[in-house]
Design a protein around this motif. Structure first.
Motif, mmCIF file in Angstrom:
data_model
loop_
_atom_site.group_PDB
_atom_site.id
_atom_site.type_symbol
_atom_site.label_atom_id
_atom_site.label_comp_id
_atom_site.label_asym_id
_atom_site.label_seq_id
_atom_site.Cartn_x
_atom_site.Cartn_y
_atom_site.Cartn_z
ATOM 1 N N MET A 1 0.849 -1.182 0.000
ATOM 2 C CA MET A 1 0.000 0.000 0.000
ATOM 3 C C MET A 1 0.891 1.240 0.000
ATOM 4 S SD MET A 1 -2.977 0.835 2.673
ATOM 5 C CE MET A 1 -2.954 2.426 3.404
ATOM 6 N N VAL A 2 0.756 2.056 -1.019
ATOM 7 C CA VAL A 2 1.544 3.271 -1.154
ATOM 8 C C VAL A 2 0.857 4.394 -0.380
ATOM 9 C CG1 VAL A 2 2.419 4.965 -2.778
ATOM 10 C CG2 VAL A 2 2.383 2.564 -3.417
ATOM 11 N N GLN A 3 1.644 5.084 0.435
ATOM 12 C CA GLN A 3 1.113 6.198 1.226
ATOM 13 C C GLN A 3 0.976 7.426 0.335
ATOM 14 O OE1 GLN A 3 0.510 5.665 4.658
ATOM 15 N NE2 GLN A 3 -0.698 7.508 4.417
ATOM 16 N N GLU A 4 -0.183 8.049 0.321
ATOM 17 C CA GLU A 4 -0.392 9.239 -0.494
ATOM 18 C C GLU A 4 -0.276 10.479 0.395
ATOM 19 O OE1 GLU A 4 -3.113 10.564 -4.229
ATOM 20 O OE2 GLU A 4 -4.125 9.559 -2.574
ATOM 21 N N LEU A 5 0.444 11.466 -0.099
ATOM 22 C CA LEU A 5 0.652 12.707 0.635
ATOM 23 C C LEU A 5 0.105 13.871 -0.174
ATOM 24 C CD1 LEU A 5 3.339 10.797 1.321
ATOM 25 C CD2 LEU A 5 3.816 12.769 2.704
ATOM 26 N N HIS A 6 -0.054 14.999 0.499
ATOM 27 C CA HIS A 6 -0.447 16.225 -0.196
ATOM 28 C C HIS A 6 0.418 17.372 0.289
ATOM 29 C CE1 HIS A 6 -3.783 17.217 2.977
ATOM 30 N NE2 HIS A 6 -2.765 16.614 3.516
ATOM 31 N N VAL A 7 0.527 18.382 -0.545
ATOM 32 C CA VAL A 7 1.329 19.567 -0.244
ATOM 33 C C VAL A 7 0.381 20.648 0.253
ATOM 34 C CG1 VAL A 7 2.870 21.319 -1.196
ATOM 35 C CG2 VAL A 7 3.033 18.956 -1.996
ATOM 36 N N VAL A 8 0.689 21.180 1.433
ATOM 37 C CA VAL A 8 -0.130 22.232 2.045
ATOM 38 C C VAL A 8 0.771 23.388 2.457
ATOM 39 C CG1 VAL A 8 -1.940 20.683 2.843
ATOM 40 C CG2 VAL A 8 0.036 21.102 4.289
ATOM 41 N N ARG A 9 0.149 24.488 2.813
ATOM 42 C CA ARG A 9 0.898 25.680 3.239
ATOM 43 C C ARG A 9 0.382 26.132 4.597
ATOM 44 N NH1 ARG A 9 1.322 31.426 0.006
ATOM 45 N NH2 ARG A 9 3.211 32.141 1.039
ATOM 46 N N CYS A 10 1.297 26.409 5.505
ATOM 47 C CA CYS A 10 0.934 26.860 6.847
ATOM 48 C C CYS A 10 0.470 28.315 6.789
ATOM 49 C CB CYS A 10 2.139 26.725 7.776
ATOM 50 S SG CYS A 10 1.844 27.359 9.438
ATOM 51 N N TYR A 11 -0.605 28.626 7.490
ATOM 52 C CA TYR A 11 -1.112 29.997 7.523
ATOM 53 C C TYR A 11 -0.220 30.903 8.369
ATOM 54 C CZ TYR A 11 -2.755 29.496 12.322
ATOM 55 O OH TYR A 11 -2.803 29.319 13.680
ATOM 56 N N GLY A 45 0.510 13.296 -4.238
ATOM 57 C CA GLY A 45 1.244 12.213 -4.870
ATOM 58 C C GLY A 45 2.057 11.420 -3.865
ATOM 59 N N SER A 46 3.116 10.789 -4.381
ATOM 60 C CA SER A 46 3.985 9.987 -3.522
ATOM 61 C C SER A 46 4.863 10.900 -2.683
ATOM 62 C CB SER A 46 4.862 9.067 -4.380
ATOM 63 O OG SER A 46 5.797 9.834 -5.111
ATOM 64 N N GLY A 47 5.543 10.331 -1.708
ATOM 65 C CA GLY A 47 6.403 11.116 -0.827
ATOM 66 C C GLY A 47 7.502 11.848 -1.577
ATOM 67 N N LYS A 48 8.160 11.136 -2.519
ATOM 68 C CA LYS A 48 9.246 11.743 -3.281
ATOM 69 C C LYS A 48 8.732 12.907 -4.128
ATOM 70 C CE LYS A 48 12.752 10.772 -6.726
ATOM 71 N NZ LYS A 48 13.314 9.780 -7.646
ATOM 72 N N ASP A 49 7.615 12.703 -4.814
ATOM 73 C CA ASP A 49 7.052 13.762 -5.662
ATOM 74 C C ASP A 49 6.671 14.989 -4.839
ATOM 75 O OD1 ASP A 49 7.329 12.092 -7.856
ATOM 76 O OD2 ASP A 49 5.250 11.371 -7.752
ATOM 77 N N CYS A 50 6.061 14.776 -3.684
ATOM 78 C CA CYS A 50 5.638 15.891 -2.835
ATOM 79 C C CYS A 50 6.839 16.643 -2.270
ATOM 80 C CB CYS A 50 4.731 15.403 -1.707
ATOM 81 S SG CYS A 50 3.083 14.951 -2.268
#
Length: 116
Positions: A1-11, A45-50
């Protein structure tokens, strides 16, 4: 199972970072520790891509801030040079003009003592 991540920005600190996707759509900033909810995804995406995307976004943000700082420095230097060349004719709010209280009679009295 591949862990999916997302890119976010802190306020709070305005840094981009990647986090695992959660059902409750909340995350804690890795830099400042501010707890917040996800308002916008800047990538997914994946950890590396993020990680690569986060580095690119933070690098772009840093270069924009450096460019703005440089422009501000140039403006301040120009303003200081202009004030130096033309003088600062503005009067401070703390300045009190006592020249109207100068008694010309006292001035003449000193003139009589020195001439006499």
């Amino acid at each position: 199972m591949v862990q999916e991540l997302h890119v976010v920005r802190c306020y709070s600190c305005l840094l981009f970072q990647s986090h695992q996707i959660r059902k409750d759509k909340k995350f804690c900033c890795k830099m400042c520790g501010a707890k917040q909810s996800v308002k916008k995804n800047y990538g997914r995406g994946s950890g590396k891509d993020c990680r690569i995307h986060v580095q690119k976004l933070n690098s772009l943000q840093g270069s924009l801030e450096a460019e703005q700082d440089l422009k501000l420095e140039v403006q301040l230097e120009e303003q200081e040079e202009e004030e130096f060349l033309h003088g600062d004719d503005r009067v401070s709010e703390d300045f009190v003009d006592y020249s109207h209280e100068f008694d010309h009679h006292d001035h003449n009295q000193y003139a009589d003592v020195t001439s006499g």
